[in-house]
Design an enzyme around this catalytic site. Structure first.
Site, mmCIF file in Angstrom:
data_model
loop_
_atom_site.group_PDB
_atom_site.id
_atom_site.type_symbol
_atom_site.label_atom_id
_atom_site.label_comp_id
_atom_site.label_asym_id
_atom_site.label_seq_id
_atom_site.Cartn_x
_atom_site.Cartn_y
_atom_site.Cartn_z
ATOM 1 N N ASP A 87 0.805 -1.220 0.000
ATOM 2 C CA ASP A 87 0.000 0.000 0.000
ATOM 3 C C ASP A 87 0.838 1.270 0.000
ATOM 4 O OD1 ASP A 87 0.804 -0.850 2.607
ATOM 5 O OD2 ASP A 87 -0.494 0.686 3.465
ATOM 6 N N GLU A 88 0.211 2.344 -0.456
ATOM 7 C CA GLU A 88 0.703 3.717 -0.316
ATOM 8 C C GLU A 88 2.166 3.915 -0.706
ATOM 9 O OE1 GLU A 88 -2.240 5.515 3.063
ATOM 10 O OE2 GLU A 88 -0.416 4.610 3.811
#
Ligand SMILES: *[C@@H]1O[C@H](CO)[C@@H](O)[C@H](O)[C@H]1NC(C)=O
Ligand SMILES: *[C@@H]1O[C@H](CO)[C@@H](O)[C@H](O)[C@H]1NC(C)=O
Ligand SMILES: *[C@@H]1O[C@H](CO)[C@@H](O)[C@H](O)[C@H]1NC(C)=O
Ligand SMILES: *[C@@H]1O[C@H](CO)[C@@H](O)[C@H](O)[C@H]1NC(C)=O
Length: 896
Positions: free
Chosen positions: A540-541
């Site tokens: 993620d991210e």
């Protein structure tokens, strides 16, 4: 702390080198107050804050070479002189105050005096205004343990910021402080508003469910009961069910045998042909429970040992809800979803083994079966890996070491010292104990090593390993064996949490050597206890711009192996997946989504699957951004999708829209137990309710915005479950952990196990009415039964706040779950139980008390005694206004 203060007198007006005594003095005597001045700054996405530095001692604080380090979750604008999209490492000197602000990394900022910063004389208060990003509306947004440091000296915690009460943060006592912007729809609840929310139509005075989560079918005959606490009952074990029997035996203090007596026994057995609601079933977790009161035999059958264990939990629940006399029951049951999970982040702040065992206990009570264990992130690496000790010895601790040679930078209020309990890691032995404990309770542990973003701690540890091996070479361990970062990579980027160096480089072979090593060690840790099935790589991210200027990546792109910089993450994910051949993989939604023409597109799953499934955790469903469709997008693309939506299952969010409630609020402003209870995983878009501002959204209007926004689910079989999430940025203690997870997790378990009839209703009004009825019986069961069970397990769940109103001059009060005890006080220190005959007047304080005597935060209400002309008009005072800071502090303490 007593120190020799005479030393400092000589410092007045003299510019000499700063000493340890100076730092000690500042640590002990600088009273810092943090104020949000206003969030209402027109047109700028910022708020104005104020620091007050009060010198409460006898000496002058000079503009020496000290600096105050602190974690700030919003970017300090003074430090944000953007060059492209990165933060100026040189900082910014404010000409008004002579204070210089700079960003260090992550949430660590620094403010220090320059030559024009005036001395702070004894007793003086200096106000320093600042501007920071977005808004701040909650006490827990501010982190404790600010500290003062200077080159060559020992850093000192500033004592005025050291309390977990965060009492150096001023009250959020006006709209421009508790609202994010002027059209923010949320105000903290008044007692009267909360009274309405709490009110149930019918307080029947007892739990309404024999067992939670709600079973498929239960028949109860209350007219016939049997007592199993007579000491002469035994547990009969068949089919190798020793572990399940042992658990039951400990809970009911009952012996075990393998020989079936004539009566008075609880039989545990596996039955592969059992029926649920008179139907055959293929669900391996299915079970039946029959209490035959006439023959005095209780039969617990499961399709598998797991099914038997859930039968055991149901029997314990029935037993806990009665006074030893169990009614005649015929129960058959199986879960709605195979994946019923809880995610817990132990990286942002470490939580010890005992806290995790307690969580597993609570999960298994409600038949949750997957622990998504977020073991690594920017702030810390929490799992010992044999052969790479630097990961935990350096990456497991935070302290004041700007070079990050011994530890990772201080983050999230961890202060200057590494010994704090928010630091640490699980030894291999700890981890195996957790695995064993979970396995005994039929909970599967799914470890997450989050890559390639969120890797600051790992990158630092591997860089340090390289330096140490270069200084002291070891045969067979090349210094750059596990290097995760290109030393001279000029790429400039900032992650969501302001890290400028947290993406491991996907173009280095050492990155994959590292992952291979870590993965194989995790497999070994699981061997012999709970063989690893699923490995979560997070994904993620990843910050935009990471690797943009990496030489290794440029070469890879030039070689044609990767089409462009844009495709590097997908390349990384594929190569990582190939390392984990044969295992199931897991990723956050954005870990397996790429962006094409500003629209997310799932990676081709056939490129990732290696004889295993790929789980995707659908989380970032901000409706008004049009990304609520990601769960369906991923399911349609073949991913086993777990409903982890931030709008309903992010337990790091507050329970109420109140500045005194712990938690971040980036998705919805708050998530109470009822909100989680109301989530409908089978009809995702029916959950569209409010925008982030609190503005009411309408499903039809939102879905009409684009054909894409509410794209249909084509492969419902790929929605495999639900999960609650606890990110731990604001969760520093064991009490915080329990508070944020419990009791919301019971509502999560209810939805993951049981599909309610109202979920299928297409008429919104009717659905809401039936749902509310269902919620009210659920709330009764919590209040009259389940909360006590949690308390017995030492789980310090959040005690609900009372609601209150004044009717005809008389005070009425209720709580979140009927059956909880309310206390009142008119002086804030003497407390009495509140009943329907209590009639306090004047300023009245109220709080809820758990069965073990733990108190909620307190609220305040004005009650006019009757007889006055105003008699009968309610006079509600908002629970924060008018309370002195010390009182607020008092009730914060009482709730923890
Ligand atoms: C805020 O926005 C206004 C209007 O655009 C601008 O004049 C002002 O300088 C901005 N303030 C800051 C601190 O950026
Ligand atoms: C298993 O369950 C079925 C259906 O209730 C029942 O007919 C059968 O007797 C059970 N088997 C055993 C071994 O008890
Ligand atoms: C990295 O590994 C790949 C595959 O083993 C190999 O083809 C390549 O030459 C290696 N690259 C470098 C820079 O060593
Ligand atoms: C990084 O790469 C981008 C895109 O190729 C380029 O515009 C930029 O100047 C580079 N920056 C540095 C510091 O090399």
């Amino acid at each position: 702390m007593l120190r020799d203060i005479i030393v400092y007198a000589t410092l007045v007006g003299v510019s000499c080198a700063i000493t340890q005594e100076n730092l000690d003095y500042i640590g002990d005597n600088l009273d810092i107050t943090y104020d949000v001045v206003t969030n209402f700054v027109p047109e700028n996405d910022t708020y104005t804050g104020k620091l007050t530095f009060k010198n409460s001692g006898q000496n002058v604080i000079n503009n020496d070479a000290w600096a105050i380090y602190f974690c700030h979750i919003r970017i300090i604008e003074q430090s944000r002189i953007y060059h492209g999209n990165y933060i100026d490492p040189n900082g910014y000197t404010d000409p008004n105050t002579g204070a210089k602000w700079s960003h260090v990394n992550g949430c660590l900022f620094k403010v220090e005096p320059t030559a024009t910063f005036e001395d702070i004389t004894a007793g003086e208060s200096r106000e320093i205004l600042f501007i920071a990003g977005a808004w701040m509306i909650s006490r827990s947004d501010t982190m404790p343990n600010w500290y003062v440091a200077a080159d060559g000296l020992e850093a000192r915690t500033i004592q005025s910021t050291a309390s977990e009460d965060l009492d150096f943060v001023s009250a959020f006592d006006s709209v421009e402080k508790w609202k994010r912007y002027e059209n923010d729809k949320y105000d903290p609840y008044t007692p009267e508003k909360r009274f309405t929310i709490n009110a149930v139509q019918d307080d029947l005075g007892a739990a309404q469910h024999l067992v939670l989560p709600t079973p498929v079918k239960v028949e109860v005959d209350d007219t016939s009961t049997v007592s199993i606490s007579t000491g002469d009952w035994v547990i009969v074990i068949k089919d190798n069910l020793q572990q399940e029997a042992k658990y039951l035996s400990e809970k009911l203090s009952m012996g075990t045998t393998t020989v079936t007596p004539s009566s008075k026994y609880v039989l545990l057995q596996v039955n592969n042909t059992l029926l649920v609601d008179d139907q055959t079933t293929s669900n391996s977790e299915a079970y039946t429970l029959v209490v035959d009161t006439s023959s005095q035999v209780i039969t617990l059958e499961g399709k598998s040992p797991t099914g038997v264990f859930w039968a055991v939990q149901s029997l314990i629940s029935i037993h806990d809800g009665t006074n030893g006399r169990i009614p005649a029951v015929t129960l058959s049951d199986q879960p709605r979803y195979n994946y019923r999970g809880m995610h817990v982040d132990v990286s942002r702040n470490f939580h010890n083994k005992e806290s995790i065992l307690r969580l597993i206990d609570g999960m298994s009570l409600y038949k949750l079966n997957k622990l998504h264990f977020h073991l690594t992130d920017d702030e810390g690496w929490r799992l010992e890996i044999d052969g790479i000790p630097e990961l935990t010895e350096i990456g497991g601790f935070r302290c004041h070491d700007l070079a990050e040679g011994q530890c990772v930078l201080s983050q999230l209020g961890s202060g200057p010292n590494s010994y704090k309990s928010v630091n640490g890691f699980y030894t291999a032995q700890d981890y195996r104990e957790i695995l064993q404990y979970a396995t005994d309770r039929h909970v599967e542990v799914l470890p997450e090593i989050d890559v390639p973003g969120h890797c600051h701690a790992a990158i630092i540890a591997m860089e340090q390993r390289r330096r140490m091996l270069e200084a002291n070479p070891i045969q067979g361990s090349p210094a750059d064996q596990y290097l995760l970062y290109e030393a001279d990579d000029p790429s400039k980027y900032v992650s969501v949490q302001y890290f400028t160096d947290n993406g491991i480089n996907p173009c280095l072979n050492s990155t994959y050597a590292f992952l291979e090593k870590v993965f194989s060690e995790v497999v070994k840790l699981h061997d012999g206890i709970a063989p690893l099935k699923t490995f979560i790589f997070g994904g993620d991210e990843v910050a935009e711009g990471a690797w943009l200027n990496s030489t290794a990546c440029e070469k890879l792109v030039e070689s044609g192996e990767v089409a462009s910089h844009h495709d590097l993450k997908e390349y990384f994910v594929k190569r990582t997946a190939s390392i984990m051949e044969g295992y199931d993989l897991g990723a956050w939604e954005d870990g397996v989504l790429g962006e094409v023409n500003k629209t997310d597109v799932a990676y081709d799953i056939t490129q990732l699957k290696n004889n295993g499934d790929v789980y995707a955790y659908a989380w970032q469903n901000i409706w008004e951004w049009g990304v609520g469709n990601r769960a369906y997008k991923l399911a349609n693309a073949g991913y086993k999708t777990v409903m982890s939506q931030a709008t309903h299952t992010y337990f790091d969010h507050p329970y109420e829209p109140d500045p005194e409630e712990r938690g971040f609020y980036w998705a919805p402003r708050f998530i109470d137990t009822e909100k989680t209870f109301g989530f409908m995983p089978d009809s995702l878009y029916d959950n569209i309710d409010v925008a982030r501002s609190g503005e009411v959204l309408n499903k039809e209007t939102e879905c009409a915005k684009s054909a894409e926004w509410c794209l249909p689910l084509e492969k419902p079989e790929n929605i495999v479950g639900m999960q609650g999430q606890l990110w731990s940025e604001t969760v520093r203690t064991a009490e915080h952990l329990d508070f944020m997870i419990f009791p919301r997790i019971i509502a999560l378990a209810e939805r993951a196990w049981h599909k309610a009839d109202w979920e299928s209703s297409s008429d919104k009004t009717e659905r809401e009415a039936v749902r509310r009825d269902d919620w009210e019986s659920f709330a009764l069961t919590l209040g009259y039964k389940e909360l006590k069970r949690l308390e017995e397990l030492q789980i310090k769940y959040r005690v609900s706040l009372p609601g209150a109103r004044v009717v005809d001059g008389k005070l009425e009060a209720n709580t979140g779950y009927p059956g909880e005890t309310i206390q009142y006080s008119t002086d804030g220190s003497t407390w009495n139980t509140f009943t329907s005959t209590s009639s306090p007047s004047g300023t009245v304080y109220l709080r809820t008390i758990s069965s073990a005597g733990r108190a909620s935060r307190q609220i305040q209400i004005e009650v006019d005694g009757c007889g006055a002309p105003t008699c009968g008009t309610s006079s509600i005072v908002h629970n924060m206004i008018g309370l002195s800071i010390s009182l607020i502090t008092a009730y914060l303490i009482s709730s923890m």
